[in-house]
Design an enzyme around this catalytic site. Structure first.
Site, short mmCIF file in Angstrom:
data_model
loop_
_atom_site.label_atom_id
_atom_site.label_comp_id
_atom_site.label_asym_id
_atom_site.label_seq_id
_atom_site.Cartn_x
_atom_site.Cartn_y
_atom_site.Cartn_z
N LYS A 98 -0.16 -1.14 0.35
CA LYS A 98 -0.05 0.28 -0.18
C LYS A 98 0.98 1.48 -0.03
O LYS A 98 2.16 1.34 0.89
CB LYS A 98 -0.93 0.26 1.00
O1 G3P Z 1 -9.00 2.07 4.76
C1 G3P Z 1 -9.25 3.24 5.12
C2 G3P Z 1 -9.55 2.58 6.42
O2 G3P Z 1 -9.17 1.77 7.09
C3 G3P Z 1 -10.51 4.24 6.68
O3 G3P Z 1 -11.23 4.71 7.21
O4 G3P Z 1 -13.15 4.85 8.86
O5 G3P Z 1 -10.66 6.12 9.26
O6 G3P Z 1 -11.69 7.13 7.35
P1 G3P Z 1 -12.09 5.55 8.03
#
Ligand code: G3P
Length: 317
Positions: A98
């Protein structure tokens, strides 16, 4: 749309895999931090090498697992990406590296340079932190196998810019949020937006349209998903994959009428039918006492519609 689980929690990965619905796993430094803190709080030793190997083995070769680099310059990201791939891809042949689309280190193109070098070395890359179709287009051009638009964080950004209060799991309308009425403006300008993107789902829609129109060979992983309705909408928008937090995955299975129907079917099992299937009928729920019968039953709260939410945010009814 394929389903990835967005977590570094081994128990969650094992559980989701056992349901037979998961096609891959994504992690990032924040998810790793959350898991390390959880394990430490539970008094467990953290052996990161062992933890990563366990994740890779749990999901096997058919299920890609994204591991993110921590360097912010192209040379550092490439070195880390190659080292991670060399060390861990032999475990279960499922490692994807990634790389942030833009690390804001030195200049804006470190991420693209790293993607190009890793692609040249035949290492699959998931390009993360994608917030515009333009970033997605350039990441794909550099050789990314996957691009990850962060749908939920686009919605956060649009709300934050406009001073709208919200909680992380709140639904944000895919079609966008109407700005305060302004008779002078045309309809398009009446929506809150981020440079023409009106929601996270809209971002995924536009990337999918763009990739289809120009035959771009790159998979879209809709990421930062916050609720089941958003998962449905990114699937309809054309995301190839949705990477879904464990709690959202579980919420996707819930419906009050499924629960009610199951209770009724269970209550209706007669011994004659059960005998065909072997065993005895599941225990019936205890009948309510007369006193309990007079109590109002606990009904699940109806979910507010998008319009309810909009009105609520604006202080309306
Ligand atoms: O895959 C990306 C994710 O882990 C971010 O999620 O909810 O922190 O925006 P969030």
């Amino acid at each position: 749309m394929q389903v990835f689980v967005d977590t570094a929690n081994l128990d969650e990965i094992r559980a989701a895999m056992s349901w037979g619905v998961v096609d891959g796993v994504t992690t990032n430094p924040s998810l790793i931090k959350k898991e390390v803190e959880r394990l430490k709080a539970a008094g467990q030793q953290v052996d990161m090498d062992c933890h990563i190997r366990n994740i890779l083995q749990t999901v096997d070769a058919e299920h890609p697992v994204s591991l993110e680099v921590t360097a912010t310059d192209a040379a550092g990201m490439v070195a880390q990406g190659k080292a991670l791939f060399q060390k861990y891809n032999q475990v279960a042949q499922n490692v994807v590296i990634k790389i942030p689309v833009n690390t804001y280190a030195g200049n804006s193109f470190e991420g693209l340079r790293a993607i190009k070098s890793l692609d040249d070395a035949e290492i699959p890359v998931n390009c993360t932190l994608v917030f515009t179709p333009e970033q997605a287009l350039l990441a794909a051009a550099a050789g990314a196998t996957y691009v990850s638009p962060f749908a939920g964080r686009v919605d956060d950004y649009i709300r934050q810019q406009s001073g709208i209060e919200f909680s992380k799991g709140d639904y944000f309308p895919a079609e966008g949020w109407e700005a305060e009425a302004d008779e002078e403006e045309d309809v398009e300008e009446d929506m809150l937006d981020d440079n023409g993107i009106v929601s996270g789902v809209d971002l995924v829609t536009k990337i999918a349209d763009l990739f289809e129109k120009h035959e771009v060979d790159c998979n879209i992983i809709a990421a930062s998903l916050r609720n089941p309705r958003q998962v449905r909408q990114v699937a309809l928008a054309g995301a190839d994959i949705g990477t879904i937090p464990f709690a959202v995955l579980k919420a996707m299975m819930q419906h009050a009428k499924t629960k009610e129907g199951m209770e009724k079917f269970t209550a209706d099992i007669v011994p004659e039918y059960q005998a065909l299937l072997g065993g005895s009928a599941p225990a019936q729920p205890a009948r309510p006492t007369p006193a309990q019968q007079t109590q109002p039953s606990a009904q699940p709260k109806p979910q507010p519609s998008a319009h309810d939410l909009i009105n609520r945010q604006r202080g309306g009814g």
